[in-house]
Design a protein around this motif. Structure first.
Motif, PDB file in Angstrom:
ATOM      1  N   VAL A  65       0.843  -1.199   0.000  1.00 29.32           N
ATOM      2  CA  VAL A  65       0.000   0.000   0.000  1.00 29.32           C
ATOM      3  C   VAL A  65       0.875   1.243   0.000  1.00 29.32           C
ATOM      4  CG1 VAL A  65      -1.617   1.376   1.378  1.00 29.32           C
ATOM      5  CG2 VAL A  65      -2.009  -1.077   1.070  1.00 29.32           C
ATOM      6  N   ARG A  66       1.827   1.280   0.896  1.00 26.32           N
ATOM      7  CA  ARG A  66       2.671   2.471   1.010  1.00 26.32           C
ATOM      8  C   ARG A  66       3.572   2.644  -0.213  1.00 26.32           C
ATOM      9  NH1 ARG A  66       4.157   3.019   7.425  1.00 26.32           N
ATOM     10  NH2 ARG A  66       2.521   1.616   8.191  1.00 26.32           N
ATOM     11  N   GLN A  67       4.040   1.541  -0.752  1.00 30.66           N
ATOM     12  CA  GLN A  67       4.882   1.633  -1.951  1.00 30.66           C
ATOM     13  C   GLN A  67       4.086   2.164  -3.137  1.00 30.66           C
ATOM     14  OE1 GLN A  67       6.734  -2.089  -3.050  1.00 30.66           O
ATOM     15  NE2 GLN A  67       7.573  -1.259  -4.960  1.00 30.66           N
ATOM     16  N   PHE A  68       2.886   1.643  -3.320  1.00 32.36           N
ATOM     17  CA  PHE A  68       2.050   2.099  -4.435  1.00 32.36           C
ATOM     18  C   PHE A  68       1.684   3.565  -4.271  1.00 32.36           C
ATOM     19  CE2 PHE A  68      -2.318   1.717  -6.636  1.00 32.36           C
ATOM     20  CZ  PHE A  68      -1.781   2.057  -7.859  1.00 32.36           C
ATOM     21  N   GLU A  69       1.329   3.975  -3.053  1.00 41.52           N
ATOM     22  CA  GLU A  69       0.977   5.374  -2.823  1.00 41.52           C
ATOM     23  C   GLU A  69       2.166   6.288  -3.095  1.00 41.52           C
ATOM     24  OE1 GLU A  69      -2.623   4.852   0.444  1.00 41.52           O
ATOM     25  OE2 GLU A  69      -0.621   5.402   1.148  1.00 41.52           O
ATOM     26  N   GLN A  70       3.337   5.893  -2.673  1.00 42.45           N
ATOM     27  CA  GLN A  70       4.524   6.717  -2.920  1.00 42.45           C
ATOM     28  C   GLN A  70       4.798   6.836  -4.416  1.00 42.45           C
ATOM     29  OE1 GLN A  70       8.124   5.346  -1.008  1.00 42.45           O
ATOM     30  NE2 GLN A  70       9.428   6.763  -2.136  1.00 42.45           N
ATOM     31  N   GLN A  71       4.659   5.723  -5.127  1.00 43.67           N
ATOM     32  CA  GLN A  71       4.929   5.755  -6.563  1.00 43.67           C
ATOM     33  C   GLN A  71       3.874   6.565  -7.304  1.00 43.67           C
ATOM     34  OE1 GLN A  71       5.624   1.751  -7.952  1.00 43.67           O
ATOM     35  NE2 GLN A  71       7.475   1.516  -6.695  1.00 43.67           N
ATOM     36  N   CYS A  72       2.618   6.511  -6.863  1.00 45.46           N
ATOM     37  CA  CYS A  72       1.578   7.348  -7.473  1.00 45.46           C
ATOM     38  C   CYS A  72       1.865   8.829  -7.224  1.00 45.46           C
ATOM     39  CB  CYS A  72       0.207   6.981  -6.917  1.00 45.46           C
ATOM     40  SG  CYS A  72      -0.475   5.434  -7.546  1.00 45.46           S
ATOM     41  N   ALA A  73       2.281   9.162  -6.013  1.00 41.31           N
ATOM     42  CA  ALA A  73       2.597  10.554  -5.705  1.00 41.31           C
ATOM     43  C   ALA A  73       3.746  11.047  -6.584  1.00 41.31           C
ATOM     44  CB  ALA A  73       2.957  10.689  -4.228  1.00 41.31           C
ATOM     45  N   GLU A  74       4.743  10.212  -6.776  1.00 39.62           N
ATOM     46  CA  GLU A  74       5.880  10.599  -7.621  1.00 39.62           C
ATOM     47  C   GLU A  74       5.463  10.706  -9.082  1.00 39.62           C
ATOM     48  OE1 GLU A  74       8.730   7.581  -6.762  1.00 39.62           O
ATOM     49  OE2 GLU A  74       9.268   8.416  -4.796  1.00 39.62           O
ATOM     50  N   PHE A  75       4.664   9.761  -9.544  1.00 35.08           N
ATOM     51  CA  PHE A  75       4.250   9.759 -10.950  1.00 35.08           C
ATOM     52  C   PHE A  75       3.414  10.991 -11.279  1.00 35.08           C
ATOM     53  CE2 PHE A  75       1.444   8.860 -14.474  1.00 35.08           C
ATOM     54  CZ  PHE A  75       2.260   8.227 -15.388  1.00 35.08           C
ATOM     55  N   PHE A  76       2.410  11.262 -10.445  1.00 37.84           N
ATOM     56  CA  PHE A  76       1.490  12.370 -10.720  1.00 37.84           C
ATOM     57  C   PHE A  76       2.010  13.709 -10.187  1.00 37.84           C
ATOM     58  CE2 PHE A  76      -1.430   8.671 -10.909  1.00 37.84           C
ATOM     59  CZ  PHE A  76      -1.889   8.855 -12.202  1.00 37.84           C
ATOM     60  N   LYS A  77       3.181  13.675  -9.543  1.00 41.18           N
ATOM     61  CA  LYS A  77       3.854  14.890  -9.060  1.00 41.18           C
ATOM     62  C   LYS A  77       2.995  15.652  -8.048  1.00 41.18           C
ATOM     63  CE  LYS A  77       6.729  15.486 -13.200  1.00 41.18           C
ATOM     64  NZ  LYS A  77       6.418  14.167 -13.801  1.00 41.18           N
ATOM     65  N   VAL A  78       2.547  14.916  -7.027  1.00 40.28           N
ATOM     66  CA  VAL A  78       1.765  15.499  -5.938  1.00 40.28           C
ATOM     67  C   VAL A  78       2.404  15.114  -4.606  1.00 40.28           C
ATOM     68  CG1 VAL A  78      -0.423  15.544  -7.191  1.00 40.28           C
ATOM     69  CG2 VAL A  78       0.225  13.486  -5.934  1.00 40.28           C
ATOM     70  N   LYS A  79       2.002  15.810  -3.539  1.00 42.81           N
ATOM     71  CA  LYS A  79       2.555  15.514  -2.224  1.00 42.81           C
ATOM     72  C   LYS A  79       1.975  14.238  -1.625  1.00 42.81           C
ATOM     73  CE  LYS A  79       3.322  18.682   0.830  1.00 42.81           C
ATOM     74  NZ  LYS A  79       3.133  19.839   1.758  1.00 42.81           N
ATOM     75  N   HIS A  80       0.683  13.976  -1.910  1.00 40.89           N
ATOM     76  CA  HIS A  80       0.008  12.854  -1.263  1.00 40.89           C
ATOM     77  C   HIS A  80      -0.805  12.049  -2.277  1.00 40.89           C
ATOM     78  CE1 HIS A  80       0.895  14.621   2.695  1.00 40.89           C
ATOM     79  NE2 HIS A  80       0.518  15.777   2.175  1.00 40.89           N
ATOM     80  N   ALA A  81      -0.693  10.749  -2.197  1.00 37.84           N
ATOM     81  CA  ALA A  81      -1.576   9.829  -2.927  1.00 37.84           C
ATOM     82  C   ALA A  81      -2.123   8.838  -1.901  1.00 37.84           C
ATOM     83  CB  ALA A  81      -0.820   9.109  -4.031  1.00 37.84           C
ATOM     84  N   ILE A  82      -3.427   8.659  -1.887  1.00 39.12           N
ATOM     85  CA  ILE A  82      -4.088   7.814  -0.895  1.00 39.12           C
ATOM     86  C   ILE A  82      -4.934   6.792  -1.635  1.00 39.12           C
ATOM     87  CG2 ILE A  82      -5.750   7.775   1.008  1.00 39.12           C
ATOM     88  CD1 ILE A  82      -4.405  11.100   0.453  1.00 39.12           C
ATOM     89  N   THR A  83      -4.648   5.519  -1.444  1.00 37.46           N
ATOM     90  CA  THR A  83      -5.407   4.469  -2.118  1.00 37.46           C
ATOM     91  C   THR A  83      -6.719   4.206  -1.385  1.00 37.46           C
ATOM     92  OG1 THR A  83      -4.203   2.759  -0.883  1.00 37.46           O
ATOM     93  CG2 THR A  83      -3.378   3.331  -3.079  1.00 37.46           C
ATOM     94  N   VAL A  84      -7.723   3.827  -2.141  1.00 38.38           N
ATOM     95  CA  VAL A  84      -9.029   3.459  -1.597  1.00 38.38           C
ATOM     96  C   VAL A  84      -9.558   2.256  -2.370  1.00 38.38           C
ATOM     97  CG1 VAL A  84      -9.784   5.652  -0.599  1.00 38.38           C
ATOM     98  CG2 VAL A  84      -9.997   5.287  -3.054  1.00 38.38           C
ATOM     99  N   ASN A  85     -10.571   1.609  -1.804  1.00 42.34           N
ATOM    100  CA  ASN A  85     -11.057   0.360  -2.394  1.00 42.34           C
ATOM    101  C   ASN A  85     -11.949   0.568  -3.614  1.00 42.34           C
ATOM    102  OD1 ASN A  85     -13.305   1.356  -1.087  1.00 42.34           O
ATOM    103  ND2 ASN A  85     -13.652  -0.444   0.173  1.00 42.34           N
ATOM    104  N   SER A  86     -12.329   1.793  -3.888  1.00 41.79           N
ATOM    105  CA  SER A  86     -13.037   2.126  -5.133  1.00 41.79           C
ATOM    106  C   SER A  86     -12.977   3.627  -5.308  1.00 41.79           C
ATOM    107  CB  SER A  86     -14.503   1.674  -5.089  1.00 41.79           C
ATOM    108  OG  SER A  86     -15.264   2.529  -4.248  1.00 41.79           O
TER     109      SER A  86
END
Length: 430
Positions: A65-86
């Motif tokens: 979860v934390r790895q995916f959120e970090q990679q999403c934040a880096e990819f989309f160039k934002v400070k925070h990415a938070i995963t949810v179930n939908s």
């Protein structure tokens, strides 16, 4: 076209001729060996989820979860990415993370999946539907402005079909009236607005990971924001806020009704591999759409996708508009003929304000709550006519092809073009 020319053409499939596309196209599948290996690694670890619904390091989830959120934040160039179930959960969390009170109004498009508006109702706020632009299918800023009242607290922009809304205009309106801005970019991951990714220009944005999107984890979503306080509230709503806050110290309690909106380790392991593929998958869809646009250009009465300068389109759906006055036949005739030739086009999308729930104003219980409550503005209307562009498109002229439904090749695009041209040769009057 004269009768002799019509007779010389191969007959339409709906009239007994051979279909242009005799077998269905291959189903789109973005999953491969990489995802299988990633899932197997998680299975072997025995840790399918590592969330705890209390104030603890595992409040934030497990390794994947934390790895995916970090990679999403880096990819989309934002400070925070938070995963949810939908992404539906993501929208509910996004609205709740704002300082929304019961009876507050949020302006939203009627031309979107129903969850965009029901996420507003979830917090006993009121959806107010503004009309859309006839070329982009996104919110028309002029209509947004016309629908602002003293109760308006936010705008929810939908990046429909793969194209960003006019964020410059919407941000200017939001700033002028002191409103928050949410971006529902479910259908447009990887689309660009200037030099920024669609979904990242709002106070809160995000993407769907539902199975029929560009990339997916089966079900799931990713919320993005650059606001630290909003990010904390989003994480709390995702994971049992009311039970977590006591361990965190003093925090605002408004809308801290927590849920289990958590995405698991398996899905995030898949998401890590899917995210790596997003640029290539988007580029492939864009290439095929451009090829389709070139092949269909010049067909009488057929409006093709529009992309404003400075933006890119990722073509979740390939949207078209029919000029019935030019065609000399109905949308139903065109669609029937195309489907018989093997091109499965859709002829309607959404007019959410015309759904029974809004027409009868019944959501919670049987007595019209929250519209009937004292805290709501009694003059909110969902009458037909409030969104004439969206209504006209839905009733008569919109037609779309699901680009993300199929794994299309150049040859498939050529067949689609051939089917369109065959139908136009038979049905469209000169």
């Amino acid at each position: 076209m004269n009768n002799q020319q019509t007779e010389a053409l191969a007959p339409l499939a709906m009239n007994g001729g051979e279909p242009t596309i005799p077998t269905p196209f291959k189903r789109y599948n973005s999953l491969g060996r990489e995802e299988q290996v990633a899932v197997q690694e998680v299975m072997e670890s025995g840790v399918l989820s590592q969330f705890l619904g209390c104030w603890h390091d595992d409040f934030y989830g497990g390794k994947k979860v934390r790895q995916f959120e970090q990679q999403c934040a880096e990819f989309f160039k934002v400070k925070h990415a938070i995963t949810v179930n939908s992404w539906t959960s993501g929208l509910i969390a996004a609205v709740g993370a704002l300082d929304i009170e019961p009876g507050d109004e949020i302006i939203v498009s009627p031309w979107t999946m129903c969850a965009s508006a029901t996420a507003i109702l979830h917090w006993n706020a009121i959806p107010v539907f503004a009309d859309i632009d006839s070329r982009t299918f996104n919110l028309d800023p002029a209509s947004v402005r016309a629908n602002i009242t003293e109760k308006t607290k936010a705008i929810m922009a939908i990046d429909i079909f793969g194209l960003s809304a006019d964020m410059t205009a919407l941000r200017a309106i939001a700033n002028e009236f002191g409103l928050k801005l949410i971006s529902d970019t479910a259908q447009a991951p990887g689309a660009m607005y200037g030099d920024q990714f669609a979904g990242t220009l709002a106070d809160i944005g995000g993407y769907s990971l539902n199975y029929h999107k560009h990339i997916h984890t089966g079900e799931g979503g990713v919320i993005v924001t650059n606001d630290d306080a909003l990010a904390e509230r989003l994480r709390l709503i995702r994971n049992h806020a009311e039970a977590v806050i006591p361990g965190m110290g003093e925090r605002p309690l408004n809308n801290m009704l927590g849920y289990n909106f958590r995405l698991g380790e398996l899905e995030c392991a898949i998401g890590i591999e899917q995210l790596k593929k997003l640029p290539r998958l988007v580029q492939s869809r864009q290439y095929l759409a451009e090829r389709l646009i070139a092949g269909l250009s010049g067909l009488k009465g057929l409006g093709l996708p529009y992309t404003p300068d400075g933006c890119t389109h990722v073509y979740y759906i390939f949207p078209m508009v029919l000029d019935i006055t030019q065609l000399g036949c109905s949308r139903a005739d065109i669609a029937q003929a195309l489907k018989a030739e093997g091109v499965d086009v859709g002829t309607q999308y959404q007019n959410l304000h015309l759904l029974p729930m809004y027409q009868q104003k019944i959501a919670y219980g049987k007595h019209g709550f929250p519209w009937s409550a004292e805290f709501s503005r009694p003059t909110v209307t969902y009458a037909k006519g409030i969104c004439p562009v969206a209504e006209g498109l839905n009733d008569a002229s919109y037609m779309g092809f699901g680009m993300c439904v199929y794994d299309l090749s150049n040859d498939d695009i050529d067949l689609i073009v051939a089917a369109f041209r065959k139908v136009w040769a038979h049905l469209v009057s000169e």
